[in-house]
Design a protein around this motif. Structure first.
Motif, PDB file in Angstrom:
ATOM      1  N   GLY A 172       9.171   6.824   2.374  1.00 40.11           N
ATOM      2  CA  GLY A 172      10.569   7.108   2.057  1.00 40.11           C
ATOM      3  C   GLY A 172      11.324   5.973   1.400  1.00 40.11           C
ATOM      4  O   GLY A 172      11.963   6.167   0.366  1.00 40.11           O
ATOM      5  N   ILE A 173      11.183   4.780   1.964  1.00 42.75           N
ATOM      6  CA  ILE A 173      11.999   3.697   1.439  1.00 42.75           C
ATOM      7  C   ILE A 173      11.597   3.284   0.038  1.00 42.75           C
ATOM      8  O   ILE A 173      12.366   2.656  -0.672  1.00 42.75           O
ATOM      9  N   TYR A 174      10.381   3.645  -0.375  1.00 35.21           N
ATOM     10  CA  TYR A 174       9.958   3.229  -1.706  1.00 35.21           C
ATOM     11  C   TYR A 174      10.355   4.216  -2.787  1.00 35.21           C
ATOM     12  O   TYR A 174      10.454   3.862  -3.947  1.00 35.21           O
ATOM     13  N   LEU A 175      10.575   5.460  -2.368  1.00 37.13           N
ATOM     14  CA  LEU A 175      10.809   6.483  -3.375  1.00 37.13           C
ATOM     15  C   LEU A 175      12.003   6.201  -4.282  1.00 37.13           C
ATOM     16  O   LEU A 175      11.867   6.277  -5.506  1.00 37.13           O
ATOM     17  N   PRO A 176      13.170   5.844  -3.748  1.00 38.93           N
ATOM     18  CA  PRO A 176      14.294   5.593  -4.652  1.00 38.93           C
ATOM     19  C   PRO A 176      13.998   4.476  -5.636  1.00 38.93           C
ATOM     20  O   PRO A 176      14.461   4.506  -6.783  1.00 38.93           O
ATOM     21  N   LEU A 177      13.191   3.494  -5.210  1.00 37.78           N
ATOM     22  CA  LEU A 177      12.872   2.372  -6.095  1.00 37.78           C
ATOM     23  C   LEU A 177      12.083   2.829  -7.317  1.00 37.78           C
ATOM     24  O   LEU A 177      12.070   2.163  -8.334  1.00 37.78           O
ATOM     25  N   ILE A 178      11.423   3.971  -7.153  1.00 34.79           N
ATOM     26  CA  ILE A 178      10.493   4.370  -8.202  1.00 34.79           C
ATOM     27  C   ILE A 178      11.212   4.886  -9.444  1.00 34.79           C
ATOM     28  O   ILE A 178      10.703   4.755 -10.554  1.00 34.79           O
ATOM     29  N   PHE A 231       0.824  -1.193   0.000  1.00 37.78           N
ATOM     30  CA  PHE A 231       0.000   0.000   0.000  1.00 37.78           C
ATOM     31  C   PHE A 231       0.869   1.257   0.000  1.00 37.78           C
ATOM     32  O   PHE A 231       0.626   2.207  -0.757  1.00 37.78           O
ATOM     33  N   GLY A 232       1.913   1.235   0.810  1.00 36.42           N
ATOM     34  CA  GLY A 232       2.828   2.382   0.853  1.00 36.42           C
ATOM     35  C   GLY A 232       3.449   2.642  -0.506  1.00 36.42           C
ATOM     36  O   GLY A 232       3.451   3.776  -1.010  1.00 36.42           O
ATOM     37  N   MET A 233       3.926   1.566  -1.125  1.00 37.94           N
ATOM     38  CA  MET A 233       4.523   1.688  -2.444  1.00 37.94           C
ATOM     39  C   MET A 233       3.504   2.243  -3.431  1.00 37.94           C
ATOM     40  O   MET A 233       3.811   3.127  -4.238  1.00 37.94           O
ATOM     41  N   GLY A 234       2.294   1.713  -3.345  1.00 37.04           N
ATOM     42  CA  GLY A 234       1.248   2.160  -4.253  1.00 37.04           C
ATOM     43  C   GLY A 234       1.002   3.659  -4.138  1.00 37.04           C
ATOM     44  O   GLY A 234       0.931   4.377  -5.140  1.00 37.04           O
ATOM     45  N   MET A 235       0.907   4.122  -2.903  1.00 36.69           N
ATOM     46  CA  MET A 235       0.665   5.553  -2.696  1.00 36.69           C
ATOM     47  C   MET A 235       1.801   6.377  -3.297  1.00 36.69           C
ATOM     48  O   MET A 235       1.582   7.385  -3.976  1.00 36.69           O
ATOM     49  N   ALA A 236       3.029   5.937  -3.029  1.00 33.47           N
ATOM     50  CA  ALA A 236       4.175   6.663  -3.567  1.00 33.47           C
ATOM     51  C   ALA A 236       4.114   6.692  -5.082  1.00 33.47           C
ATOM     52  O   ALA A 236       4.387   7.723  -5.716  1.00 33.47           O
ATOM     53  N   GLY A 276      -4.345   2.047 -10.719  1.00 31.56           N
ATOM     54  CA  GLY A 276      -4.398   0.689 -11.236  1.00 31.56           C
ATOM     55  C   GLY A 276      -3.247  -0.155 -10.732  1.00 31.56           C
ATOM     56  O   GLY A 276      -3.415  -1.302 -10.334  1.00 31.56           O
ATOM     57  N   PHE A 277      -2.078   0.455 -10.718  1.00 32.30           N
ATOM     58  CA  PHE A 277      -0.887  -0.224 -10.214  1.00 32.30           C
ATOM     59  C   PHE A 277      -1.087  -0.605  -8.751  1.00 32.30           C
ATOM     60  O   PHE A 277      -0.850  -1.744  -8.343  1.00 32.30           O
ATOM     61  N   THR A 278      -1.549   0.381  -7.957  1.00 32.64           N
ATOM     62  CA  THR A 278      -1.755   0.119  -6.531  1.00 32.64           C
ATOM     63  C   THR A 278      -2.772  -0.989  -6.323  1.00 32.64           C
ATOM     64  O   THR A 278      -2.588  -1.874  -5.484  1.00 32.64           O
ATOM     65  N   ILE A 286       1.459   6.393  -7.068  1.00 29.98           N
ATOM     66  CA  ILE A 286       0.382   7.271  -7.552  1.00 29.98           C
ATOM     67  C   ILE A 286       0.887   8.712  -7.582  1.00 29.98           C
ATOM     68  O   ILE A 286       0.733   9.441  -8.571  1.00 29.98           O
ATOM     69  N   PHE A 287       1.513   9.092  -6.489  1.00 30.18           N
ATOM     70  CA  PHE A 287       1.994  10.454  -6.369  1.00 30.18           C
ATOM     71  C   PHE A 287       3.019  10.784  -7.457  1.00 30.18           C
ATOM     72  O   PHE A 287       2.871  11.749  -8.209  1.00 30.18           O
ATOM     73  N   VAL A 288       4.026   9.928  -7.553  1.00 33.69           N
ATOM     74  CA  VAL A 288       5.094  10.204  -8.519  1.00 33.69           C
ATOM     75  C   VAL A 288       4.571  10.137  -9.954  1.00 33.69           C
ATOM     76  O   VAL A 288       4.942  10.952 -10.796  1.00 33.69           O
ATOM     77  N   MET A 289       3.699   9.180 -10.221  1.00 37.96           N
ATOM     78  CA  MET A 289       3.193   9.052 -11.591  1.00 37.96           C
ATOM     79  C   MET A 289       2.419  10.302 -12.007  1.00 37.96           C
ATOM     80  O   MET A 289       2.547  10.774 -13.134  1.00 37.96           O
ATOM     81  N   THR A 290       1.604  10.801 -11.102  1.00 34.76           N
ATOM     82  CA  THR A 290       0.844  12.001 -11.423  1.00 34.76           C
ATOM     83  C   THR A 290       1.789  13.173 -11.687  1.00 34.76           C
ATOM     84  O   THR A 290       1.658  13.885 -12.690  1.00 34.76           O
ATOM     85  N   MET A 291       2.753  13.335 -10.785  1.00 37.17           N
ATOM     86  CA  MET A 291       3.708  14.420 -10.951  1.00 37.17           C
ATOM     87  C   MET A 291       4.492  14.256 -12.245  1.00 37.17           C
ATOM     88  O   MET A 291       4.683  15.214 -13.009  1.00 37.17           O
TER      89      MET A 291
END
Lengths: 200, 200, 176, 359, 441
Positions: B112-118, B41-46, B151-153, B48-53
């Motif tokens: 935080g920990i998911y952001l670099p993965l993105i 869920f955390g990854m998904g939220m991150a 959709g990803f989330t 969504i945010f990054v994809m939109t931006m």
């Protein structure tokens, strides 16, 4: 002797797809036909080899702080070159691979090899490493694509293998087929590995 | 504003052409970060945010710098598309990380920990490229980016749910881990075929 | 400060170099790519109007509406228009050739991403051949009471092709 | 004193076990099979037997190869084979149920460790696989007893529609799958491309006389979904035995009823033919026999209700806007996938649960 | 009249027909008695006699080991022959005092008849109850005087007597209520007085209609005491479920009945309280059911505490076939015993014997996730999920799922089609969860 190992390890022992599970997106997306698989494999191999060479060359020049952006830049440049070249010389293939050519940029195999190998090793070794990984990647897609094309169309490389009365299993070339094929292949591989281990 | 177009884009990106199971984008986190529902869920939220931006920024870059017809420079720089996109996404992720860290430490702890993965999540670059390929306008691009993230989330969380349950099951040893996850993904893809051909 | 300058500089250098290289390669390939595109379009046109030697676009103020096909001796041998409609899972784009009598000479599906093995069969000759000689004003899929035999299991794709041709033709009809 | 059994409490047990549950389901499915035989002839039985034999055989083979205990006598493979066959057209080629059963048992069930561990209903997964692989074989081959009453295909009917003939509509409609037909007509009407005769047919379809036919099974369709009456009879056995619980079927059918009333009509909102939507297609089969599959539906009580409602919602969405005429099996599959999530999001409040008091 | 009940639960066959028509028989005191020092919840009692001491009937032979403990009295006159480990009806080995019957049945002091017991002060009453060594006789055995001393901030307004007896086979409470209704009502009035409660209920399941009729008649004059007829449903007799059926109050999860102003006592306890107050009689005997399809003459017996099971079975004519299972208590929550040595204690409501055919197969199959356990759970828990967590050693997760709220009624295990030993897993998990809880504190 050792140099050869740098090449062969990528094909089986450290196969980027089956063993390390890297770069899966293009593997699954373009493995609907063997032709696509070869095209994708070749493109990725080219980028891998070139970026490995360049990064290995530049490794002392690039400060470690900005190394990742630098790698990405180098890789992206080569990807764009491949993209343009393919569009110019093999337009049908370019069309069927679609956005997966630019997406080579974010293929973890390439950045992974740059970071893990090329930035620490010499030019020749890095080239062999890139070539090995690329070939391993290509072989993996070809294996998956062969199965999918064989079952889903009844052909391999557009050559009809199964009789025309064969009712193709269309699911094999649809997304579910990709997932299930790679899942089963990975399972098969781990059975083989377990057998090897128990023998040794 | 044509709302029905937006609605079709949303449904399309979440269900009909789900990024993960139909377009094969973002498979690495799909397999890698789906062991636990919370982290999924955390990854998904991150994402969504990054994809939109990312959709927003890359669309702006493409429209105002690269595309000849609309560019402020008036020259065709589309060949720099891949490089420009990947760099802007990398910078964006870095920037987002910094901002969140300062402005919302709680959120940073969670995401935080998911952001670099993105950065190396091909779904982000993928959505940027697709927005261009599909000729989406500014609003459509943003909506598409957000919907793709949702959709990803969705599939990521569903996958995590199933995998948490698989922990308790007697999956054959050789299929444990990645292979069975792909089989599950295959099942999901088969189920999601039910959405195909949806028209409003 | 030095820590900061060097990385930025390196990054900049690499940026410039790769930009330059790309620009160069772009210049080399761009004409090829453009040519490919033209060739492909031309090939499609030739396919649907084999008698024509060269084509002349007829445009509205902003966009090309259709092409006129001429034989080597500059006699009009037909018209070509393209049409698109959403099928089962993608836009299906078709190029249609018309005889001067406004009957279909041939069609070809140039782009689609329909279900492989089903809708994707709309590119096959068996399917496209049945359009030849039909009146584009009155083509319907068999399930809608017409005589265009639908692809097995892919009525929606068939309908997309058929209806797209009919609709586009009806819009153009007055101008031809 | 000989050794006595010192297991933990409880020392009494209800007369129930997996085998009994599964075989009861088989028995509950038999009325529908008999109905299929009556309406479609012996071939429907043959298809069912092929499905069952392939399923049981595959289960035995896989368990033998993986050196696990062979559990074919528990009846679960039989149920899978039957349900899969019930979702096929009666005149489908013989190898369809065989291939489907093999896929259902291996990929749908045994690969996850066998009964109890499969995340989705194996029979439905098998059907989805067949549908994706051989859509032509899966969507043709409908049989109908009243074929001689007129043109027995949807295309024939549509032809009549377009030429405007209204004669003997009643007989004509007794063809192919009525749901399919209704969806096509409705689509045309909503799009404004159909004439008055289409409206007539749509109203005919939703007339009480026709729904009676639907209920008894005098229609074309899959083997198992032909007779709602026979299915309800079988479901009654399961309900009586407490093997299925009300929340899923009621939630499912209720949602379909409401939503199809809301959006399934041709005269704007809230004009849909409710009974037509309930008795046509595989809804009854799905709601009572497939959505209620224990392994793949939520455990919590609220979860089961949500599951049923979700199935209903997706069914109507797919029926109304989707590419497939029937949404039952896909909607159940999708909800199967969401089951662990539903379970997690609907924890049950312990008896006497209170929010943390402010002490 | 509408029968009351709760949500969830199961409907097992009650098997009460073996013994519900059998009047209570007095079991002749045997040669040797074994009085365990643990017959209750709390600290063990401490012996105050030595081997070789002569004791009289009703003599205190062990002192309470603390406030949450009770004293033990000798049910017989005779000689202490041994103090040491002995099989216990929970299936464990516990210290017990062995007394040899001298056949004289001499009381330590003749029983008095204190007719004015009801005018005693509530503290005095409590003291007498404490001295008589009374604990809850329904099964758990919580010391009664403790239950009757709620903290100041928990006023009790309602007392419920538990005559539900929802466990199959057992009929001891049934017979007691049938044969001694007046004494039980008196016992209830005493409890209400001690607690200052205004309302009293007697909960009885509908399969004891005869008792319901009797009590209704007798309670006509007692406006503040009502009979609650409960639907046949297991575990109707569990405290929280009974409270809900009678008062619609829900005991908070993790809480006690006194949190909602209720105290529940077993009818047997009420009877013992009455006897203790009126006659100063300590708790040295109780009613116990010996039942089962293979028992030749199932009976309800008035048994001296400490009587070995083997003698009770003999008195009931033995069994018609080999014993496959011996259960101390009811079959839903009772303990399986390895042999016939264990004695009856203050909490022994019965012994059930099962033959080969009745014993359930305990091989676990895979969980089908059918959710029957969820439907059956009277506490609205998710037993199968909890068991899964316990199997995987995830005790914290199990605690989040409310493992500590489980009342171990066995409903889940009863309905499980896969025959998973849910209660056993939960019991194991509870031990670990309690350890974790203590660590947290």
């Amino acid at each position: 002797m050792k140099a050869i190992q740098e090449f062969t390890k990528g094909i089986i022992k450290e196969n980027p797809v089956f063993v390390m599970a890297l770069g899966l997106c293009p593997v699954l997306a373009v493995s609907t036909s063997v032709q696509n698989a070869i095209g994708m494999g070749a493109a990725a191999t080219f980028v891998l080899v070139c970026s490995n060479i360049f990064i290995s060359l530049l490794k002392n020049f690039i400060p470690s702080k900005v190394r990742i952006p630098c790698y990405i830049l180098v890789i992206a440049s080569f990807v764009t070159i491949v993209d343009m070249a393919m569009e110019a010389y093999v337009p049908p293939l370019h069309k069927s691979l679609g956005i997966f050519i630019p997406l080579i940029v974010v293929n973890c195999i390439i950045l992974g090899r740059a970071e893990a190998f090329a930035s620490k090793n010499g030019v020749f070794k890095s080239m062999l490493d890139g070539l090995g990984m690329g070939v391993g990647f290509m072989l993996a897609i070809i294996v998956i694509a062969s199965i999918r094309e064989f079952l889903g169309v009844g052909t391999i490389l557009d050559i009809r293998i199964l009789p025309a009365s064969y009712k193709p299993m269309i699911a094999a070339i649809l997304p579910p087929g990709a997932f299930i094929t790679i899942g089963l292949l990975m399972g098969l591989l781990s059975i083989l590995q377990n057998k090897k281990k128990s023998k040794a | 504003m044509d709302f029905s177009t937006l609605f079709i884009i949303i449904i399309g990106s979440i269900f009909v052409n789900n990024f993960v199971i139909h377009r094969f984008l973002g498979l690495c986190p799909y397999i890698g970060v789906s062991k636990k529902m919370d982290s999924a869920f955390g990854m998904g939220m991150a994402v969504i945010f990054v994809m939109t931006m990312a959709s927003t920024i890359t669309w702006l870059i493409y429209t105002f710098f690269l595309n000849k017809a609309t560019s402020i420079f008036g020259i065709d720089l589309t060949f720099l598309r891949t490089i420009a996109f990947i760099l802007s996404i990398a910078v964006l992720v870095q920037f987002v990380e910094m901002v969140i860290k300062k402005a919302a430490p709680e959120l940073y702890k969670a995401l935080g920990i998911y952001l670099p993965l993105i950065t190396t999540n091909c779904a982000v670059l993928g959505v940027s490229l697709l927005n261009i390929n599909e000729n989406y306008n500014f609003i459509e691009s943003i909506v598409n980016g957000a919907a793709a993230g949702v959709g990803f989330t969705l599939v990521l969380v569903l996958m995590a749910g199933i995998r948490e349950r698989l922990e308790y099951s007697k999956v054959p040893k050789s299929m444990k881990g990645m292979p069975i996850s792909f089989i599950v993904a295959g099942c999901m893809a088969l189920a999601f075929l039910g959405f195909s051909g949806m028209k409003f | 400060m030095k820590d900061f300058i060097r990385p930025t500089l390196v990054l900049l250098i690499i940026c410039v170099i790769s930009g330059a290289i790309l620009a160069f390669i772009y210049q080399q390939t761009a004409p090829l790519i453009a040519e490919n595109k033209l060739k492909a379009e031309e090939a499609a046109r030739r396919l649907v109007l084999p008698d024509a030697e060269f084509f002349k676009p007829v445009s509205d103020s902003s966009e090309v509406l259709y092409y006129e096909g001429y034989s080597a001796d500059s006699t009009l041998v037909g018209y070509i228009f393209s049409c698109v409609q959403y099928g089962y899972s993608s836009d299906v784009k078709t190029i249609v050739g018309l005889t001067p009598e406004l009957m279909i000479s041939a069609i070809t599906v140039v782009s689609q991403a329909e279900t492989p093995g089903l809708g994707a069969n709309c590119t096959k000759d068996d399917f496209t051949a049945q359009f030849t000689g039909k009146n584009p004003d009155n083509i319907y899929v068999d399930k809608d009471g017409g005589d265009i035999q639908s692809l097995t299991g892919a009525t929606i794709t068939t309908r997309a092709v058929t209806n797209a041709i009919r609709d586009a033709f009806q819009k153009l009809q007055d101008r031809l | 004193m000989n050794l006595v059994n010192v297991s933990s409490s409880p020392h009494l047990h209800e007369q129930v076990n997996v085998r009994r549950v599964m075989w009861t389901v088989v028995i509950a499915l038999l009325p529908a099979l008999i109905a299929a035989y009556l309406f479609f002839g012996w071939r429907s039985i043959l298809i069912t037997i092929l499905g069952v034999v392939a399923a049981v055989g595959t289960e035995a083979l896989v368990q033998f190869l993986t050196k696990r205990p062979i559990t074919i006598s528990d009846g679960s493979a039989v149920v899978t084979g039957m349900l899969l066959a019930f979702n096929l057209p009666p005149l489908t080629p013989w190898w369809i149920p065989v291939v489907g059963s093999i896929f259902a048992i291996t990929i749908g069930k045994q690969i996850f460790g066998g009964l109890g561990y499969n995340p989705v209903n194996p029979a439905l997964l098998g059907r989805a696989f067949l549908m994706a692989s051989w859509p032509i074989q899966m969507t043709t081959g409908w049989a109908t007893k009243l074929a001689n009453a007129g043109v027995a295909t949807v295309s024939g009917l549509k032809q009549t529609l377009i030429t405007g003939g209204n004669a003997q509509l009643q007989n004509l409609i007794t063809s192919a799958t009525p749901l399919n037909l209704a969806q096509q007509i409705r689509g045309d009407i909503v799009a404004g491309t159909a004439g008055d005769s289409a409206r007539t047919i749509f109203h005919q379809l939703s007339s009480l006389d026709y729904i009676k036919e639907l209920f008894w099974g005098n229609i074309g369709g899959c083997i198992g979904e032909v007779s709602a009456a026979a299915l309800i009879l079988g479901a009654a056995i399961l309900v009586y035995k407490h093997y299925i619980e009300w929340r899923i079927p009621i939630g499912y059918i209720g949602t379909v009823a409401f939503l199809s009333w809301m959006v399934g009509g041709i005269d704007g909102l809230f004009s849909g033919p409710i009974l037509f939507h309930i008795f046509s297609g595989g809804l009854i089969l799905g709601a009572f026999f497939m959505a209620t599959d224990m392994v793949t539906s939520p455990v919590t009580k609220n979860g089961r209700l949500i599951f049923g409602i979700g199935c209903g919602l997706l069914t109507v969405v797919i029926r109304t806007w989707g590419g497939y005429p029937e949404g039952v099996s896909y909607s159940i599959l999708i909800m199967n996938i969401a089951t662990p999530l539903i379970d997690k999001l609907t924890p049950q409040k312990t008896f006497g649960y209170r929010k943390k008091s402010n002490k | 009249m509408c029968a009351k009940t709760f949500k969830g639960g199961i409907h097992p066959h009650d098997y009460k027909h073996f013994s519900n028509h059998k009047a209570i028989e007095i079991f002749p005191t045997p040669e040797k008695l074994y009085i365990p020092l643990v017959q209750h919840i709390g600290r063990p009692a401490v012996p105050i006699v030595k081997v070789g001491d002569e004791v009289k009937k009703g003599q205190k032979i062990a002192e309470a080991g603390g406030f949450v403990s009770i004293p033990m009295h000798s049910p017989v006159s005779g000689k202490v022959t041994k103090i040491g480990p002995y099989p216990h009806p929970t299936g464990t080995i516990q210290h017990a005092i062995e007394i040899e019957n001298d056949g004289k049945y001499d009381w330590i002091s003749e029983l008095q008849d204190d007719e004015n017991y009801y005018s005693l002060s509530s503290d005095k009453m409590k003291e007498r109850i404490q001295e008589a060594g009374i604990c809850g006789m329904g099964g758990a055995g919580f010391p009664t005087h403790v239950k009757l001393s709620p903290p100041e901030n928990r006023p009790i307004d309602t007392v419920i007597l538990n005559g539900v007896e929802c466990e199959p086979y057992l009929t001891s409470d049934h017979r007691l209520m049938l044969e001694h209704p007046e004494e039980i009502i008196e016992g209830l009035r005493i409890i209400m007085k001690v607690l200052g409660a205004k309302r009293g209920y007697i909960g009885i399941e509908l399969n004891k209609k005869d008792v319901i009729i009797i009590f209704k008649q007798m309670l006509r004059d007692h406006k503040n005491i009502n009979v609650v007829s409960c639907q046949l449903r297991y575990p109707q007799g569990a405290e929280k479920q009974l409270i809900f059926a009678a008062t619609k109050r829900k005991v908070p999860a993790g809480g006690l009945p006194m949190d909602v102003g209720v105290v529940v006592q077993n009818v047997g306890t009420a009877f013992a309280i009455y006897e203790a107050l009126r006659y100063h009689k300590p708790l040295i005997e109780r009613i116990t059911t010996i039942s089962g399809a293979i028992v030749n003459e199932p009976k309800n017996l008035k048994v001296p505490i400490g009587t070995p099971l083997s003698q009770l079975l003999e008195f009931c004519g033995g069994t018609s076939e080999d014993i496959a299972k011996i259960i101390s208590g009811g079959p839903m929550m009772g303990f399986a015993l390895p042999d016939l040595e264990a004695p009856a204690t203050k909490t022994t409501s019965g012994f059930v014997f099962m033959g080969e055919k009745e014993v359930v197969d305990t091989t676990e199959a895979t969980c089908l996730r059918c959710g029957r356990c969820v439907d059956a759970c009277p506490m609205n828990l998710l037993p199968s999920f909890i068991a899964d967590k316990v199997k995987n050693g995830q005790y914290e997760e199990a605690m989040k799922l409310g493992i500590l709220d489980c009342i171990e009624c066995g409903s889940c295990g009863y309905v499980c089609p896969s025959h998973i030993q849910l209660v056993q897993w939960i019991k194991i998990g509870k031990i670990e969860a309690n350890k974790l809880k203590r660590q947290d504190k």
